[in-house]
Design an enzyme around this catalytic site. Structure first.
Site, short mmCIF file in Angstrom:
data_model
loop_
_atom_site.label_atom_id
_atom_site.label_comp_id
_atom_site.label_asym_id
_atom_site.label_seq_id
_atom_site.Cartn_x
_atom_site.Cartn_y
_atom_site.Cartn_z
N ASP A 89 0.81 -1.23 0.00
CA ASP A 89 0.00 0.00 0.00
C ASP A 89 0.84 1.28 0.00
O ASP A 89 0.32 2.35 -0.30
CB ASP A 89 -0.91 0.04 1.24
CG ASP A 89 -1.78 -1.20 1.36
OD1 ASP A 89 -2.06 -1.83 0.33
OD2 ASP A 89 -2.17 -1.54 2.50
N ARG A 95 -15.70 -0.31 -24.72
CA ARG A 95 -16.25 -0.47 -23.38
C ARG A 95 -15.62 0.47 -22.35
O ARG A 95 -14.53 0.99 -22.57
CB ARG A 95 -15.99 -1.89 -22.87
CG ARG A 95 -16.96 -2.90 -23.41
CD ARG A 95 -16.56 -4.29 -22.97
NE ARG A 95 -17.60 -5.23 -23.34
CZ ARG A 95 -17.41 -6.53 -23.48
NH1 ARG A 95 -16.22 -7.06 -23.31
NH2 ARG A 95 -18.42 -7.31 -23.79
O1 F6P Z 1 -2.30 -3.98 3.49
C1 F6P Z 1 -2.22 -4.84 2.40
C2 F6P Z 1 -3.60 -5.21 1.93
O2 F6P Z 1 -3.46 -6.02 0.79
C3 F6P Z 1 -4.53 -4.04 1.65
O3 F6P Z 1 -4.27 -3.40 0.42
C4 F6P Z 1 -5.88 -4.72 1.71
O4 F6P Z 1 -6.90 -3.82 2.08
C5 F6P Z 1 -5.67 -5.74 2.81
O5 F6P Z 1 -4.28 -5.97 2.91
C6 F6P Z 1 -6.38 -7.05 2.53
O6 F6P Z 1 -6.20 -7.88 3.63
P1 F6P Z 1 -6.65 -9.41 3.65
O7 F6P Z 1 -5.51 -10.21 3.08
O8 F6P Z 1 -6.89 -9.68 5.08
O9 F6P Z 1 -7.87 -9.54 2.80
#
Ligand code: F6P
Length: 369
Positions: A149, A184
């Protein structure tokens, strides 16, 4: 604090990110070159705290031999979890309810008993907040900034981010041709939690026409106008990138599962909402692609491998120089150390006055504002 170290442990916590294994490898190799022994904790701190799962103990010796050939692999050989926060560990009570209990003292006791002198904690905001708390309780800790992120403060970038952006951009490249052939609208939802870094970078690199990020609450009218304007110019297709944490002005972000004991809220669904609304309002055939966990997998890019090795070796150097309670960070052109206290609990979103955002605007990308 004495810099004398003989044995260190390493753990990876939170969502996995490409480059974790490169960090582990670089920590083990550079620590071994100093004559230190390295131990890996399985699954965040679960290797220490989750006795039912690890009755024999979830900590094992890592040697240079054990980490040979893993630097290019995705995932983490230690395993990880975003459910085992020792400060708020979910514990089943005798009456069947689940409560969050602070079990951090058990971590310190474990380190003392096993004669482990320091911890390298590789993780995002959650793991580094835990690392900071353990440091404040007296454990010698250095943090390494990980997350696709890129939402950690005080570092130019986290490792994992470049790989995620690279993959998302490659997906956009592919979507251009099919979107154009069918005239699209393609909506692409990407991860990123409450920050728009992945959407913004991938959108710019992949030539998206609109990018919706959490930092800019959007007005869908603006996106509709952008699509129809492109149509009027004979550009009969549009690519719209939506960050999972984006939301309309005055509306809510899309949540798949609310926060519960031991787990943060799970975002997702804004792509579906946006695609449906755009189909209705533009009358154009619209399709949705959710990249989701594909962004977390695969082999790290060379940038992420190098960043991971710079961070891993710097973490070992920091410990040997007597530092604790710091995170290694990228402050171009070098890696430096920043206090964990300045990172824990802080999120780095896309600044509204950043040149990267302005780059997107100057390239004609619509941000829905
Ligand atoms: O922080 C990394 C991340 O992939 C985020 O982008 C996402 O919101 C979250 O983790 C998803 O977490 P999980 O693997 O618990 O679905």
């Amino acid at each position: 604090m004495s810099s004398h170290i003989r044995r260190i442990a390493i753990c990876t916590g939170g969502g996995d990110a490409p480059g974790l294994n490169a960090v582990i490898r670089s920590v083990v190799i550079s620590a071994s070159r100093r004559g230190w022994e390295c131990y890996g904790i399985r699954e965040g701190f679960n290797g220490i705290l989750f006795h039912e799962r690890y009755p024999e103990g979830g900590v094992f010796r890592l040697t240079p031999e054990k980490v040979r050939g893993i630097g290019h692999l995705g995932g983490t050989i230690l395993g990880t979890t975003n459910k085992g926060n020792p400060l708020q560990f979910p514990v089943k009570m005798p009456d069947g309810t689940v409560r969050e209990v602070d079990r951090s003292d058990e971590i310190l006791e474990f380190f003392a008993k096993q004669e482990l002198d320091a911890l390298v904690s590789v993780g995002g905001d959650g793991s580094l907040t835990i690392a900071n708390a353990l440091h404040q309780k007296g454990l010698r800790v250095v943090g390494v900034p990980k997350t696709i992120d890129n939402d950690l403060d005080k570092t130019f970038t986290t490792f994992g981010f470049d790989t995620a952006v690279d993959f998302a951009s490659a997906c956009l490249d592919r979507l251009h041709s099919t979107a154009e052939s069918h005239q699209r609208v393609m909506v692409v939802e990407v991860m990123g939690r409450y920050a728009g870094w992945i959407a913004l970078h991938a959108g710019i690199a992949g030539g998206a026409h609109a990018v919706l990020i959490p930092e800019i609450p959007f007005d869908l009218d603006k996106v509709v106008a952008k699509i129809l304007r492109r149509d009027s110019l004979g550009r009969m297709y549009s690519l719209i990138v939506v960050a999972e944490g984006a939301g309309p002005a005055g509306g809510n972000r899309a949540v798949q599962a609310p926060a519960e004991i031991g787990h943060a809220e799970r975002l997702g669904g804004i792509g579906e909402r946006t695609a449906k609304a755009l189909q209705e309002r533009t009358d154009k055939d619209t399709r949705l692609v959710v990249l989701g966990h594909l962004l977390r997998g695969g082999s790290p890019t060379s940038f992420d491998r190098v960043a991971a090795m710079r961070f891993g070796t710097a973490a070992v150097r920091a410990l040997s120089e007597g530092h604790s309670g710091v995170m290694v960070a990228l402050a171009f052109p070098n890696v430096n150390y920043v206090p964990l206290a300045d990172v824990a609990g802080r999120m780095k979103g896309v600044p509204l006055d950043s040149d990267i955002l302005q780059t997107g605007r100057d390239m004609g990308i619509c941000f829905g504002d």
